[in-house]
Every structure is written in structure tokens, then in C-alpha cells.
Design a protein around this motif. Structure first.
Motif, PDB file in Angstrom:
ATOM      1  N   GLN A   1       6.745 -11.033   7.118  1.00 37.83           N
ATOM      2  CA  GLN A   1       6.723 -11.965   5.988  1.00 37.83           C
ATOM      3  C   GLN A   1       5.309 -12.121   5.428  1.00 37.83           C
ATOM      4  N   GLN A   2       4.316 -12.207   6.315  1.00 33.57           N
ATOM      5  CA  GLN A   2       2.926 -12.310   5.874  1.00 33.57           C
ATOM      6  C   GLN A   2       2.479 -11.035   5.174  1.00 33.57           C
TER       7      GLN A   2
ATOM      8  N   GLU B   1       3.704 -10.965   1.664  1.00 23.76           N
ATOM      9  CA  GLU B   1       2.962 -11.855   0.762  1.00 23.76           C
ATOM     10  C   GLU B   1       1.787 -11.107   0.142  1.00 23.76           C
TER      11      GLU B   1
END
Length: 257
Positions: free
Chosen positions: A161-162, A165
Motif C-alpha cells: 500500500q505504501q 502511494e
């Protein structure tokens, strides 16, 4: 098979004893290009000189948060001048970023980073970002900065998820020795899920040692081990992966083949 070590502190003292020998060791393992990020004014001249001497060495200029002096702003005119006069092998701003695990005041780090965002915009260059315990704040700052060429998140060790981003902000993900450790489950899972089109190889030599080589200085010749691990995680042909990551690296820094 050609490899590009997109983050290697090849100017550090550990490589000075026989620089030509260290270069040859890297070449023997397929490392055809190396990007040397600066840490501050103390090594700008050194990395520029190395790049001028060896055409397959590229470099970036900036202020690393770990080495950020209180009076760093006095060197800004010199940095602007160097960037303005740099040749095509100066391909990025950095290494810069935020490190919340050190004693350098956060306010100074953020101020320096904002200045380097401005340099990235003014000189139309990508940026090489260092992030330690600072993901949320760094993402917030980059979103506001609207950088023209994006850049690279160096030494990725986060979640999928990071990583995404950063990808959505136009960044590549710098993958190094962390993924060679079986216990790095979160990062290995992230790299496995992440499309290869967003990945760059790096060693961060002489730091970030490869599994099995702890206690020794890391070396660009060890880059092959990172590639091998990515090939395991993606269960794809190593040659095909190497070719794609080579293209990614040159594209990230606008380097012509």
C-alpha cells in the motif's frame, strides 16, 4: 545482461583503495551503470570528478538529511551553480528526504527538503528520496510539491500500500538488499505484488548488506543478488526482468541508451 545500480555511494572511502578494481568487480557481474548520490557539499566535487572520468557513472546533487549541517543554506549558491553548469550525467537531485530516527531537527530537514523540491522544479530533474520513520509526512510534502519528473523512493522497506502511494505520485521504488532477508515479509510481499515497471535495482553500497554478507561493506557487484531475489518473487525469466529494470532505470533518469 546489463544492470544499473541506481543508488551506490561509490565515492566513500571504502572504495578508494583500488577504485579501478572495484569498478571491474561490478562490471564482471553485469553492472554497466551506477548512479552515485551525494550527501552534501563535502562530496559534490568528488562525485562530479568520478563521473567525468568514468562515463558509465552518473550522479545526483543534494543534501542528505543525515549530514545536514546547521549552516547548509550557505552552500545553496554553489549547489545552484553546479546544477546549472552540470553535464548530462547529473541526472537527479539528492539524496534528500526526511529521517525521523536521527537528531537533526525536523524543521531543518523539512526546510532543506522544500528547497530541494524547488531545485527539482527549476532544473527539471527527478529527486532521490530518503525516508526513515517519515512515510506519512514525506508523502504529504511530495503531494504538495508537484514535482515535474517524480523520482525514486530509495531503500524501500514498506508495504504494498505504501509503495503504491509513491507510484501514484510518479515515483519508482528502489529495491535493495532488504528483500534478500526471509524475515522481511512485508517488503518481500510488497515487491512480489508490485508491477516490475515500477521497480529499480540498488545496493546503497557500502551500506544495506545482502543476506550472507553481513559484517562486510556492500558492493555494486552484489546487485545481482537483488535481481535474483526479484526473479524468485516474480517467478519470471531473470533476463527479461533485468532488461525491463534496465529500461526503467534509464527512463527514470532520462538517460538515452
Amino acid at each position: 545482461m546489463k544492470l544499473f545500480d541506481t543508488h551506490c555511494h561509490f565515492d566513500f572511502d571504502v572504495f578508494n583503495d583500488d577504485f579501478e578494481h572495484h569498478l571491474e568487480l561490478a562490471r564482471e557481474q553485469g553492472v554497466a551503470r551506477i548512479l552515485i548520490p551525494s550527501v552534501g557539499p563535502q562530496n559534490w566535487l568528488r562525485i562530479q570528478a568520478l563521473s567525468a572520468q568514468y562515463p558509465h557513472l552518473y550522479y545526483a546533487l543534494g543534501f542528505h538529511p543525515y549530514f545536514l549541517q546547521e549552516d547548509f543554506e550557505q552552500y545553496l549558491p554553489q549547489l545552484r551553480q553546479r546544477l546549472g553548469q552540470a553535464d548530462k550525467r547529473c541526472v537527479a537531485i539528492g539524496e534528500c528526504g526526511l529521517d525521523f530516527a536521527i537528531d537533526i531537527p525536523v524543521e531543518r530537514q523539512e526546510h532543506a527538503l522544500l528547497i530541494q523540491f524547488e531545485l527539482a522544479r527549476d532544473f527539471d530533474l527527478p529527486i532521490i528520496l530518503h525516508s526513515r520513520k517519515a512515510h506519512n509526512r514525506l508523502i504529504q510534502m511530495v503531494k504538495v510539491a508537484k514535482l515535474p519528473k517524480g523520482g525514486v523512493l530509495h531503500a524501500f522497506s514498506g508495504s504494498y500500500q505504501q509503495a503504491m502511494e509513491w507510484v501514484r505520485l510518479g515515483f519508482y521504488i528502489g529495491v535493495g538488499g532488504t528483500i534478500t532477508y526471509p524475515r522481511a515479509n512485508k517488503t518481500r510481499d510488497a515487491v512480489q505484488k508490485l508491477s516490475l515497471q515500477y521497480i529499480l535495482l540498488e545496493t546503497d553500497a557500502p551500506d544495506m548488506p545482502i543476506l550472507g554478507y553481513q559484517g562486510r561493506p556492500n558492493h555494486p557487484s552484489q546487485l545481482i543478488h537483488v535481481l535474483n531475489e526479484i526473479a524468485v518473487l516474480h517467478t519470471d525469466c531473470k533476463q527479461s526482468i533485468a532488461s525491463l529494470l534496465w529500461e526503467n532505470s534509464n527512463s527514470a533518469f532520462s538517460i538515452c541508451e
